[in-house]
Design a protein around this motif. Structure first.
Motif, PDB file in Angstrom:
ATOM      1  N   SER A   1      31.091  57.409  50.513  1.00 15.38           N
ATOM      2  CA  SER A   1      31.121  57.202  49.055  1.00 15.38           C
ATOM      3  C   SER A   1      30.104  58.107  48.367  1.00 15.38           C
ATOM      4  O   SER A   1      30.409  58.728  47.350  1.00 15.38           O
ATOM      5  N   CYS A   2      28.901  58.173  48.921  1.00 14.83           N
ATOM      6  CA  CYS A   2      27.870  59.048  48.358  1.00 14.83           C
ATOM      7  C   CYS A   2      28.288  60.513  48.406  1.00 14.83           C
ATOM      8  O   CYS A   2      28.086  61.245  47.441  1.00 14.83           O
ATOM      9  N   LEU A   3      28.862  60.919  49.518  1.00 18.48           N
ATOM     10  CA  LEU A   3      29.266  62.323  49.666  1.00 18.48           C
ATOM     11  C   LEU A   3      30.436  62.659  48.752  1.00 18.48           C
ATOM     12  O   LEU A   3      30.529  63.776  48.250  1.00 18.48           O
ATOM     13  N   ALA A   4      31.316  61.716  48.536  1.00 16.76           N
ATOM     14  CA  ALA A   4      32.492  61.969  47.695  1.00 16.76           C
ATOM     15  C   ALA A   4      32.097  62.163  46.224  1.00 16.76           C
ATOM     16  O   ALA A   4      32.759  62.912  45.518  1.00 16.76           O
ATOM     17  N   TYR A   5      31.058  61.479  45.809  1.00 18.30           N
ATOM     18  CA  TYR A   5      30.671  61.543  44.397  1.00 18.30           C
ATOM     19  C   TYR A   5      29.469  62.436  44.131  1.00 18.30           C
ATOM     20  O   TYR A   5      28.926  62.458  43.065  1.00 18.30           O
ATOM     21  N   SER A   6      29.051  63.203  45.141  1.00 19.19           N
ATOM     22  CA  SER A   6      27.908  64.107  44.914  1.00 19.19           C
ATOM     23  C   SER A   6      28.360  65.528  44.718  1.00 19.19           C
ATOM     24  O   SER A   6      29.447  65.906  44.852  1.00 19.19           O
TER      25      SER A   6
ATOM     26  N   PRO B   1      24.283  67.356  55.898  1.00 20.04           N
ATOM     27  CA  PRO B   1      23.237  66.998  56.864  1.00 20.04           C
ATOM     28  C   PRO B   1      23.251  65.526  57.295  1.00 20.04           C
ATOM     29  O   PRO B   1      23.004  65.221  58.460  1.00 20.04           O
ATOM     30  N   ARG B   2      23.556  64.624  56.385  1.00 18.36           N
ATOM     31  CA  ARG B   2      23.581  63.195  56.758  1.00 18.36           C
ATOM     32  C   ARG B   2      24.733  62.900  57.715  1.00 18.36           C
ATOM     33  O   ARG B   2      24.606  62.109  58.643  1.00 18.36           O
ATOM     34  N   PHE B   3      25.882  63.550  57.504  1.00 18.69           N
ATOM     35  CA  PHE B   3      27.003  63.360  58.423  1.00 18.69           C
ATOM     36  C   PHE B   3      26.715  64.059  59.747  1.00 18.69           C
ATOM     37  O   PHE B   3      27.116  63.585  60.807  1.00 18.69           O
ATOM     38  N   GLN B   4      26.002  65.179  59.700  1.00 19.68           N
ATOM     39  CA  GLN B   4      25.605  65.880  60.915  1.00 19.68           C
ATOM     40  C   GLN B   4      24.750  64.978  61.799  1.00 19.68           C
ATOM     41  O   GLN B   4      24.877  65.008  63.020  1.00 19.68           O
ATOM     42  N   GLN B   5      23.885  64.173  61.184  1.00 18.90           N
ATOM     43  CA  GLN B   5      23.063  63.233  61.952  1.00 18.90           C
ATOM     44  C   GLN B   5      23.942  62.236  62.706  1.00 18.90           C
ATOM     45  O   GLN B   5      23.664  61.904  63.861  1.00 18.90           O
ATOM     46  N   LEU B   6      25.000  61.764  62.064  1.00 23.70           N
ATOM     47  CA  LEU B   6      25.927  60.854  62.739  1.00 23.70           C
ATOM     48  C   LEU B   6      26.643  61.544  63.892  1.00 23.70           C
ATOM     49  O   LEU B   6      26.859  60.950  64.950  1.00 23.70           O
TER      50      LEU B   6
ATOM     51  N   CYS C   1      27.990  53.610  64.584  1.00 23.04           N
ATOM     52  CA  CYS C   1      27.301  53.031  63.426  1.00 23.04           C
ATOM     53  C   CYS C   1      28.165  51.890  62.909  1.00 23.04           C
ATOM     54  O   CYS C   1      29.308  51.724  63.340  1.00 23.04           O
ATOM     55  N   ASN C   2      27.633  51.118  61.987  1.00 21.22           N
ATOM     56  CA  ASN C   2      28.475  50.050  61.453  1.00 21.22           C
ATOM     57  C   ASN C   2      29.365  50.592  60.337  1.00 21.22           C
ATOM     58  O   ASN C   2      29.105  51.648  59.764  1.00 21.22           O
ATOM     59  N   GLU C   3      30.402  49.865  60.054  1.00 20.43           N
ATOM     60  CA  GLU C   3      31.407  50.318  59.094  1.00 20.43           C
ATOM     61  C   GLU C   3      30.834  50.475  57.691  1.00 20.43           C
ATOM     62  O   GLU C   3      31.153  51.434  56.986  1.00 20.43           O
ATOM     63  N   ASP C   4      29.956  49.567  57.298  1.00 22.87           N
ATOM     64  CA  ASP C   4      29.353  49.648  55.962  1.00 22.87           C
ATOM     65  C   ASP C   4      28.548  50.929  55.783  1.00 22.87           C
ATOM     66  O   ASP C   4      28.571  51.534  54.710  1.00 22.87           O
ATOM     67  N   MET C   5      27.855  51.333  56.827  1.00 21.70           N
ATOM     68  CA  MET C   5      27.062  52.559  56.760  1.00 21.70           C
ATOM     69  C   MET C   5      27.958  53.776  56.537  1.00 21.70           C
ATOM     70  O   MET C   5      27.658  54.641  55.713  1.00 21.70           O
ATOM     71  N   LEU C   6      29.076  53.858  57.256  1.00 22.13           N
ATOM     72  CA  LEU C   6      30.002  54.979  57.085  1.00 22.13           C
ATOM     73  C   LEU C   6      30.634  54.957  55.692  1.00 22.13           C
ATOM     74  O   LEU C   6      30.747  55.997  55.045  1.00 22.13           O
ATOM     75  N   ILE C   7      31.011  53.789  55.223  1.00 21.57           N
ATOM     76  CA  ILE C   7      31.608  53.674  53.886  1.00 21.57           C
ATOM     77  C   ILE C   7      30.610  54.098  52.814  1.00 21.57           C
ATOM     78  O   ILE C   7      30.952  54.836  51.881  1.00 21.57           O
ATOM     79  N   ASN C   8      29.366  53.655  52.934  1.00 24.50           N
ATOM     80  CA  ASN C   8      28.332  54.050  51.965  1.00 24.50           C
ATOM     81  C   ASN C   8      28.093  55.551  51.993  1.00 24.50           C
ATOM     82  O   ASN C   8      27.987  56.191  50.946  1.00 24.50           O
ATOM     83  N   LEU C   9      28.021  56.115  53.191  1.00 22.62           N
ATOM     84  CA  LEU C   9      27.791  57.558  53.315  1.00 22.62           C
ATOM     85  C   LEU C   9      28.947  58.351  52.711  1.00 22.62           C
ATOM     86  O   LEU C   9      28.727  59.273  51.931  1.00 22.62           O
TER      87      LEU C   9
END
Length: 97
Positions: A92-97, A56-61, A82-90
């Motif tokens: 990273s969160c998705l990869a480890y969830s 869902p968070r990537f769907q928003q993007l 979006c900015n690069e940091d936002m994509l990297i954070n997202l």
């Protein structure tokens, strides 16, 4: 999950476009190149797993990208506003969830 199906169909249609082959030569199987636009002149390329498209968070993007750029981009690239940091954070969160 049925609500996300139409957007997934858009993504699948987008991936079948013939002009993506020149962009995606070095992209691993089951991944997607995306471009992050922080301002009009700066564009950075990232590669994300296709499985992230269902989140869902990537769907928003993706919705934000469709509103700003549309899916019919002349060069065939998926551009996310979006900015690069936002994509990297997202990612990273998705990869480890």
């Amino acid at each position: 999950m049925g609500i996300l199906l139409p957007r997934m169909l858009h993504a699948k249609q987008y991936l079948r476009r013939p002009n993506l082959t020149s962009i995606a030569k070095d992209v691993p199987k089951s991944h997607l190149p995306v471009f992050v636009v922080e301002n009009q002149t700066m564009k950075k390329r990232h590669v994300v797993p296709l499985s992230f498209l269902n989140h869902p968070r990537f769907q928003q993007l993706l919705i934000k990208a469709e509103e700003e750029f549309g899916y019919d981009h002349p060069t065939g690239e998926l551009t996310i506003p979006c900015n690069e940091d936002m994509l990297i954070n997202l990612t990273s969160c998705l990869a480890y969830s």
